[in-house]
Scaffold this active site. Structure first.
Site, PDB file in Angstrom:
ATOM      1  N   ASN A  11      35.333  -8.109  63.984  1.00 25.10           N
ATOM      2  CA  ASN A  11      33.925  -8.623  64.422  1.00 25.10           C
ATOM      3  C   ASN A  11      33.753  -9.837  63.563  1.00 25.10           C
ATOM      4  O   ASN A  11      33.329  -9.646  62.483  1.00 25.10           O
ATOM      5  CB  ASN A  11      33.108  -7.541  63.953  1.00 25.10           C
ATOM      6  N   TRP A  12      33.614 -11.043  64.352  1.00 25.76           N
ATOM      7  CA  TRP A  12      33.407 -12.289  63.520  1.00 25.76           C
ATOM      8  C   TRP A  12      31.830 -12.496  63.168  1.00 25.76           C
ATOM      9  O   TRP A  12      31.607 -13.405  62.623  1.00 25.76           O
ATOM     10  CB  TRP A  12      34.002 -13.558  64.403  1.00 25.76           C
ATOM     11  N   LYS A  13      31.036 -11.690  63.755  1.00 26.62           N
ATOM     12  CA  LYS A  13      29.729 -11.756  63.555  1.00 26.62           C
ATOM     13  C   LYS A  13      29.044 -13.054  63.808  1.00 26.62           C
ATOM     14  O   LYS A  13      29.861 -13.857  64.548  1.00 26.62           O
ATOM     15  CB  LYS A  13      29.123 -11.478  62.116  1.00 26.62           C
ATOM     16  N   HIS A 101      25.512  -2.141  66.743  1.00 24.79           N
ATOM     17  CA  HIS A 101      26.114  -2.288  65.343  1.00 24.79           C
ATOM     18  C   HIS A 101      24.789  -2.112  64.323  1.00 24.79           C
ATOM     19  O   HIS A 101      23.749  -2.544  64.716  1.00 24.79           O
ATOM     20  CB  HIS A 101      26.543  -3.807  65.395  1.00 24.79           C
ATOM     21  N   GLU A 103      23.851  -3.913  62.045  1.00 22.88           N
ATOM     22  CA  GLU A 103      22.751  -5.246  62.102  1.00 22.88           C
ATOM     23  C   GLU A 103      21.987  -5.471  63.079  1.00 22.88           C
ATOM     24  O   GLU A 103      20.875  -5.741  62.998  1.00 22.88           O
ATOM     25  CB  GLU A 103      23.729  -6.378  61.778  1.00 22.88           C
ATOM     26  N   GLU A 173      30.480   3.462  60.638  1.00 19.13           N
ATOM     27  CA  GLU A 173      30.382   2.202  59.759  1.00 19.13           C
ATOM     28  C   GLU A 173      29.045   2.561  58.802  1.00 19.13           C
ATOM     29  O   GLU A 173      27.919   2.386  59.138  1.00 19.13           O
ATOM     30  CB  GLU A 173      29.890   0.659  60.232  1.00 19.13           C
ATOM     31  N   GLY A 179      29.977  -5.309  54.096  1.00 20.90           N
ATOM     32  CA  GLY A 179      29.965  -6.556  53.553  1.00 20.90           C
ATOM     33  C   GLY A 179      29.638  -6.352  52.011  1.00 20.90           C
ATOM     34  O   GLY A 179      29.234  -7.220  51.406  1.00 20.90           O
ATOM     35  N   SER A 219      34.112  -2.853  54.724  1.00 22.76           N
ATOM     36  CA  SER A 219      34.664  -3.470  53.816  1.00 22.76           C
ATOM     37  C   SER A 219      36.372  -3.018  53.848  1.00 22.76           C
ATOM     38  O   SER A 219      37.020  -2.644  52.953  1.00 22.76           O
ATOM     39  CB  SER A 219      34.266  -3.017  52.251  1.00 22.76           C
ATOM     40  N   GLY A 240      35.121  -6.770  59.663  1.00 22.45           N
ATOM     41  CA  GLY A 240      34.026  -7.786  59.496  1.00 22.45           C
ATOM     42  C   GLY A 240      34.823  -8.938  58.659  1.00 22.45           C
ATOM     43  O   GLY A 240      35.622  -9.679  59.283  1.00 22.45           O
ATOM     44  N   GLY A 241      34.331  -9.095  57.326  1.00 19.72           N
ATOM     45  CA  GLY A 241      34.663 -10.536  56.564  1.00 19.72           C
ATOM     46  C   GLY A 241      36.478 -10.889  56.722  1.00 19.72           C
ATOM     47  O   GLY A 241      36.643 -11.830  56.843  1.00 19.72           O
TER      48      GLY A 241
HETATM   49  P1  13P Z   1      32.785  -5.654  56.506  1.00 19.19           P
HETATM   50  O1  13P Z   1      34.156  -5.862  56.977  1.00 19.19           O
HETATM   51  O2  13P Z   1      32.374  -7.360  56.135  1.00 19.19           O
HETATM   52  O3  13P Z   1      32.213  -5.019  55.360  1.00 19.19           O
HETATM   53  O4  13P Z   1      32.026  -5.452  58.023  1.00 19.19           O
HETATM   54  C1  13P Z   1      32.140  -4.502  58.661  1.00 19.19           C
HETATM   55  C2  13P Z   1      31.375  -4.544  59.914  1.00 19.19           C
HETATM   56  O5  13P Z   1      30.249  -4.438  59.814  1.00 19.19           O
HETATM   57  C3  13P Z   1      32.225  -4.810  60.936  1.00 19.19           C
HETATM   58  O6  13P Z   1      31.465  -4.593  62.201  1.00 19.19           O
END
Ligand code: 13P
Length: 260
Positions: A11-13, A101, A103, A173, A179, A219, A240-241
């Site tokens: 997930n590149w956000k 998600h 967010e 999640e 993050g 994470s 994510g990251g």
């Molecule tokens: P991180 O891997 O950066 O913690 O993000 C997780 C995430 O929200 C994937 O959708």
């Protein structure tokens, strides 16, 4: 019990313009081998503005990753300024759409009812939803993590047929792990993913529970991927990251080559 194929999703956000997206997909394709693709499904979820570029690169270079999106609207067309319809994504050969998600829930006010409408719209456009659920730190500390996740699953999947539930992906999640560098322990992640499966079994029956794929997200890094991925109820990772860098995402995809 059926064999569930692992799914590892990046997930590149809101990161990477379409030039950067192109470069990342190409770098990833050099890092990932045929054996990896035989063992694991891989999806990448760029921002909307990058999707067409990534689609053409995957198809022209025959890169066997699934294309994903991070969100969509639940209506099929109309006066919804700034929104993107599921059919538009399907036309770009998008296979997986992240829905609900944390967010989106926390920053953009998405309720279980809205998420439910999106799940149905994504299924209706013949794509696979990746439905996200998870608790806050306060909810976990108050002993409410399970009930929060159960409520989200029942609400977000209300009136979805068992055969559709069997085909989808649920991503657990925990919000406090996103993050933050603070991953859930493999034990806690497994326990909640088992709870997710038990809720599905209770409401939609054995086939749905045995077939639905459950990802852990929060994470996920090369150092913890193997331990998480080898838990019995964890069928994949939503990253994510660490998905923004080809080498780290590839090492997560290759979790089975690493010693525990
Ligand atoms: P991180 O891997 O950066 O913690 O993000 C997780 C995430 O929200 C994937 O959708």
């Amino acid at each position: 019990m059926s064999e569930r194929r692992p799914l590892i999703s990046g997930n590149w956000k809101m990161n990477l313009n379409h030039f950067e997206a192109l470069r990342l997909v190409q770098e990833l394709s050099y890092e990932i081998s045929r054996d990896d693709v035989d063992a694991v499904d891989i999806s990448v979820h760029p921002p909307f503005t990058d999707i067409r570029t990534v689609q053409t690169t995957l198809e022209t270079d025959r890169i066997p990753f699934f294309l994903g999106a991070q969100n969509c609207h639940h209506e099929s067309s109309g006066a919804f300024t700034g929104e993107v319809a599921p059919s538009m994504l399907a036309k770009l050969n998008v296979a997986y759409v992240i829905v609900g998600h944390s967010e989106r829930r926390e920053l953009f006010g998405e309720t279980d009812e809205i998420v439910n409408a999106k799940v149905k719209a994504v299924l209706g456009a013949e794509m696979t939803p990746i439905l996200c659920v998870g608790e806050t730190l306060e909810e976990r500390e108050a002993g409410e993590a399970e009930s929060k996740v159960e409520t989200q699953i029942r609400g977000s999947l209300a009136r979805v047929k068992a055969e559709d539930v069997a085909s989808l992906v649920i991503a657990y999640e925990p919000i406090w792990a996103i993050g933050t560098g603070r991953t859930a322990s493999a034990e806690d992640a497994q326990a909640m993913c088992a709870t997710v499966r038990a809720v599905v079994r209770d409401k939609w029956g054995d086939t749905a529970a045995d077939e639905v794929r459950i990802q852990y997200g929060g994470s996920v890094k090369p150092v913890n991927a193997a331990e998480l991925m080898t838990q019995p109820d964890i069928d994949g990772a939503l990253v994510g990251g660490a998905s923004l860098e080809a080498a780290s995402f590839a090492r997560i995809v290759q979790y089975r080559l690493h010693d525990l």
